[in-house]
Design a protein around this motif. Sequence first.
Motif, PDB file in Angstrom:
ATOM      1  N   LEU A 256     -37.138  12.459  52.443  1.00 40.43           N
ATOM      2  CA  LEU A 256     -36.617  12.228  53.783  1.00 40.43           C
ATOM      3  C   LEU A 256     -37.747  11.873  54.739  1.00 40.43           C
ATOM      4  O   LEU A 256     -38.795  12.530  54.730  1.00 40.43           O
ATOM      5  CB  LEU A 256     -35.937  13.490  54.312  1.00 40.43           C
ATOM      6  CG  LEU A 256     -34.577  13.852  53.747  1.00 40.43           C
ATOM      7  CD1 LEU A 256     -34.259  15.306  54.063  1.00 40.43           C
ATOM      8  CD2 LEU A 256     -33.508  12.934  54.330  1.00 40.43           C
ATOM      9  N   PRO A 257     -37.558  10.878  55.593  1.00 37.43           N
ATOM     10  CA  PRO A 257     -38.540  10.670  56.667  1.00 37.43           C
ATOM     11  C   PRO A 257     -38.451  11.821  57.655  1.00 37.43           C
ATOM     12  O   PRO A 257     -37.384  12.412  57.847  1.00 37.43           O
ATOM     13  CB  PRO A 257     -38.080   9.355  57.307  1.00 37.43           C
ATOM     14  CG  PRO A 257     -36.637   9.225  56.959  1.00 37.43           C
ATOM     15  CD  PRO A 257     -36.455   9.917  55.636  1.00 37.43           C
ATOM     16  N   LEU A 258     -39.560  12.194  58.271  1.00 40.40           N
ATOM     17  CA  LEU A 258     -39.573  13.304  59.216  1.00 40.40           C
ATOM     18  C   LEU A 258     -39.398  12.838  60.657  1.00 40.40           C
ATOM     19  O   LEU A 258     -39.183  13.643  61.558  1.00 40.40           O
ATOM     20  CB  LEU A 258     -40.869  14.102  59.070  1.00 40.40           C
ATOM     21  CG  LEU A 258     -41.063  14.750  57.691  1.00 40.40           C
ATOM     22  CD1 LEU A 258     -42.351  15.567  57.660  1.00 40.40           C
ATOM     23  CD2 LEU A 258     -39.872  15.618  57.305  1.00 40.40           C
ATOM     24  N   THR A 259     -39.495  11.529  60.883  1.00 34.90           N
ATOM     25  CA  THR A 259     -39.195  10.963  62.201  1.00 34.90           C
ATOM     26  C   THR A 259     -38.252   9.781  62.008  1.00 34.90           C
ATOM     27  O   THR A 259     -38.246   9.144  60.945  1.00 34.90           O
ATOM     28  CB  THR A 259     -40.463  10.494  62.928  1.00 34.90           C
ATOM     29  OG1 THR A 259     -41.141   9.520  62.121  1.00 34.90           O
ATOM     30  CG2 THR A 259     -41.390  11.672  63.204  1.00 34.90           C
ATOM     31  N   HIS A 260     -37.470   9.499  63.043  1.00 41.31           N
ATOM     32  CA  HIS A 260     -36.435   8.472  62.914  1.00 41.31           C
ATOM     33  C   HIS A 260     -36.360   7.622  64.175  1.00 41.31           C
ATOM     34  O   HIS A 260     -36.764   8.050  65.261  1.00 41.31           O
ATOM     35  CB  HIS A 260     -35.064   9.133  62.689  1.00 41.31           C
ATOM     36  CG  HIS A 260     -34.994  10.010  61.488  1.00 41.31           C
ATOM     37  ND1 HIS A 260     -34.596   9.559  60.260  1.00 41.31           N
ATOM     38  CD2 HIS A 260     -35.280  11.326  61.333  1.00 41.31           C
ATOM     39  CE1 HIS A 260     -34.637  10.556  59.394  1.00 41.31           C
ATOM     40  NE2 HIS A 260     -35.041  11.635  60.017  1.00 41.31           N
ATOM     41  N   LYS A 261     -35.788   6.447  64.021  1.00 41.79           N
ATOM     42  CA  LYS A 261     -35.475   5.602  65.172  1.00 41.79           C
ATOM     43  C   LYS A 261     -34.278   6.195  65.908  1.00 41.79           C
ATOM     44  O   LYS A 261     -33.593   7.080  65.410  1.00 41.79           O
ATOM     45  CB  LYS A 261     -35.151   4.187  64.704  1.00 41.79           C
ATOM     46  CG  LYS A 261     -36.313   3.463  64.038  1.00 41.79           C
ATOM     47  CD  LYS A 261     -35.879   2.074  63.581  1.00 41.79           C
ATOM     48  CE  LYS A 261     -37.015   1.329  62.899  1.00 41.79           C
ATOM     49  NZ  LYS A 261     -36.594  -0.007  62.417  1.00 41.79           N
ATOM     50  N   GLY A 262     -34.007   5.663  67.086  1.00 45.63           N
ATOM     51  CA  GLY A 262     -32.867   6.117  67.866  1.00 45.63           C
ATOM     52  C   GLY A 262     -31.543   5.635  67.287  1.00 45.63           C
ATOM     53  O   GLY A 262     -31.479   5.064  66.195  1.00 45.63           O
ATOM     54  N   LEU A 263     -30.486   5.833  68.038  1.00 44.00           N
ATOM     55  CA  LEU A 263     -29.133   5.544  67.550  1.00 44.00           C
ATOM     56  C   LEU A 263     -28.515   4.301  68.185  1.00 44.00           C
ATOM     57  O   LEU A 263     -27.359   3.977  67.894  1.00 44.00           O
ATOM     58  CB  LEU A 263     -28.217   6.743  67.827  1.00 44.00           C
ATOM     59  CG  LEU A 263     -28.674   8.101  67.291  1.00 44.00           C
ATOM     60  CD1 LEU A 263     -27.614   9.152  67.588  1.00 44.00           C
ATOM     61  CD2 LEU A 263     -28.948   8.023  65.789  1.00 44.00           C
ATOM     62  N   LYS A 264     -29.255   3.607  69.015  1.00 40.80           N
ATOM     63  CA  LYS A 264     -28.684   2.478  69.742  1.00 40.80           C
ATOM     64  C   LYS A 264     -28.099   1.447  68.786  1.00 40.80           C
ATOM     65  O   LYS A 264     -28.744   0.993  67.843  1.00 40.80           O
ATOM     66  CB  LYS A 264     -29.747   1.819  70.614  1.00 40.80           C
ATOM     67  CG  LYS A 264     -29.191   0.751  71.550  1.00 40.80           C
ATOM     68  CD  LYS A 264     -30.247   0.247  72.515  1.00 40.80           C
ATOM     69  CE  LYS A 264     -29.655  -0.785  73.480  1.00 40.80           C
ATOM     70  NZ  LYS A 264     -30.677  -1.273  74.435  1.00 40.80           N
ATOM     71  N   GLY A 265     -26.831   1.114  69.044  1.00 36.44           N
ATOM     72  CA  GLY A 265     -26.152   0.083  68.266  1.00 36.44           C
ATOM     73  C   GLY A 265     -25.497   0.578  66.988  1.00 36.44           C
ATOM     74  O   GLY A 265     -24.783  -0.192  66.330  1.00 36.44           O
ATOM     75  N   LEU A 266     -25.696   1.851  66.639  1.00 35.29           N
ATOM     76  CA  LEU A 266     -25.079   2.368  65.414  1.00 35.29           C
ATOM     77  C   LEU A 266     -23.621   2.731  65.671  1.00 35.29           C
ATOM     78  O   LEU A 266     -23.282   3.313  66.708  1.00 35.29           O
ATOM     79  CB  LEU A 266     -25.829   3.604  64.917  1.00 35.29           C
ATOM     80  CG  LEU A 266     -27.288   3.415  64.495  1.00 35.29           C
ATOM     81  CD1 LEU A 266     -27.843   4.722  63.953  1.00 35.29           C
ATOM     82  CD2 LEU A 266     -27.414   2.307  63.452  1.00 35.29           C
ATOM     83  N   LYS A 267     -22.779   2.430  64.706  1.00 32.64           N
ATOM     84  CA  LYS A 267     -21.362   2.774  64.800  1.00 32.64           C
ATOM     85  C   LYS A 267     -21.152   4.123  64.107  1.00 32.64           C
ATOM     86  O   LYS A 267     -21.484   4.285  62.926  1.00 32.64           O
ATOM     87  CB  LYS A 267     -20.507   1.692  64.141  1.00 32.64           C
ATOM     88  CG  LYS A 267     -19.007   1.875  64.364  1.00 32.64           C
ATOM     89  CD  LYS A 267     -18.203   0.821  63.617  1.00 32.64           C
ATOM     90  CE  LYS A 267     -18.417  -0.578  64.170  1.00 32.64           C
ATOM     91  NZ  LYS A 267     -17.479  -1.550  63.520  1.00 32.64           N
ATOM     92  N   ILE A 268     -20.621   5.089  64.841  1.00 30.85           N
ATOM     93  CA  ILE A 268     -20.415   6.435  64.305  1.00 30.85           C
ATOM     94  C   ILE A 268     -18.944   6.800  64.412  1.00 30.85           C
ATOM     95  O   ILE A 268     -18.354   6.767  65.499  1.00 30.85           O
ATOM     96  CB  ILE A 268     -21.295   7.467  65.038  1.00 30.85           C
ATOM     97  CG1 ILE A 268     -22.774   7.136  64.798  1.00 30.85           C
ATOM     98  CG2 ILE A 268     -20.977   8.884  64.576  1.00 30.85           C
ATOM     99  CD1 ILE A 268     -23.744   8.054  65.512  1.00 30.85           C
ATOM    100  N   ALA A 269     -18.353   7.135  63.293  1.00 33.30           N
ATOM    101  CA  ALA A 269     -16.943   7.541  63.246  1.00 33.30           C
ATOM    102  C   ALA A 269     -16.825   9.022  63.587  1.00 33.30           C
ATOM    103  O   ALA A 269     -17.767   9.795  63.412  1.00 33.30           O
ATOM    104  CB  ALA A 269     -16.371   7.267  61.860  1.00 33.30           C
TER     105      ALA A 269
END
Length: 480
Positions: A256-269
């Motif tokens: 697993l990566p320990l840091t991540h990009k943000g959520l902008k533009g992601l579709k979440i159900a």
Amino acid sequence: MVTTLNKADLDLCYMSATDVLAKFRARSLSPVEYLDNLIARTEEVEPRINAFTATHFDKAMVQAKSAEARYAKGTGDLRPLEGLPVAIKDEVDLTGEIVTQGSLYYKDEVATETHFAAQRLFDAGAFYHAQTTTPEFCCAGVTDSRIHGTTRTPWGLDYTCGGSSGGSGASLAAGSTPLATGSDIGGSIRIPAACCGVVGYKPPYGRNPDNTAFAYDMYAVVGPMGRTVEDVALMQNIMCGPHPLDNASIRPKYELPLTHKGLKGLKIAWSMDLNFFEIDDHVRTNTLRTLDILKDLGAELVEVDLSWTARAERAVEVYLDHLFGGYMASVVETDPSLASPWAAYCVKANQNTSSTEFYDAYEAQMEMGRAFGIVLEDCYAFICPTLGHHEIPADQNPADRLAINGKAVNPMYGWTLCHPFNMLGRCPVLSVPSGIGGNGLPTSVQIVARHLDDARVFRVGQALQQANPLLTTINNRPKL
């Protein structure tokens, strides 16, 4: 006997495992000083929450002193978890220790092998300082047993810490451990994470190795619990990967990566109730607030109808009653007088299942998996509450009536939205806090992703945590 401080430093006790390790490496905190504070905190809280079945402070202090010496040398051969205490669920084998599984039947059972995933933690430099409570045979959503008594959430001592990894959740919330192990066959990591306001991860089936026969049950997994998403990811990266003695473990090792990009533009159900659960107002309010946070972070939210029905609840009930209940029956029948009410309940339920119904559970899994697969083909992740209701008595009995919104529900399955995702065993599921209800109890959401795509749930979870911290903020700690 270890000498402890008069009073624990709560800022140290609630510090994330990641920050503790950073302080160890910077030599601004010693593993001995840190363990002293955890011991002091344990002495303060244990009489009220009852999270530990056994403590191993003398052994742990020897290892803390050894780790302190390693850091002092500064030779660069430090392991990832060097000097960090971890609480181990009293179901997980530890060579030479009594592992009771919350049962009088196993009160003298000494393990002859250390669990594969736990051994990886120890090989990485961690050591255990305590074993955590569980209901008998890990068979209930509350942690109450005849051998160890009742475990309570630090947020409200009348209420359950959840189960079956209840002591793990309670000790994390109380600040008496930085990390803890859990296992999950019907929600047993996520339920206590939700009840205790901490983070719990149900990895995909086969991601983490197991040394028991349950390694071959697609509902059952072992996994990490912590107070932050980053800590859980750190622990998961060490526990996971193929093991030569577990033929069900997945290759290759998944990092697993320990840091991540943000959520902008992601579709979440999302779904509030999975079509058939009752959801109380506290959970509903905080789930809607969580969805608003996701929108503010730039995610596109899509409410979905999975077309699931209460057949899913009956299917998981039959499946677990048939297999898990059968295992319990083989033990309980040797002396029924020793069984807890929950174990007796499961054994009786086992007698009311058939192989035909058991196969129907597979049919239900197939149908649910297809409906969910369609959603996650189009969406990055899925969100729903972890539990529909948190006001579950700490000593709940299976014979007690349980109602949500005035409607009677199944005392075992009716208040938790976890087990449908055990049916979809390869899906990763992360439970993270969603806030504090008007009743003073924490609430939680589950983040689910398509099968074997673990990083997605951690990306969403990290973003939510940054926007809505719980135990990392002093004012939001339980007032024990």
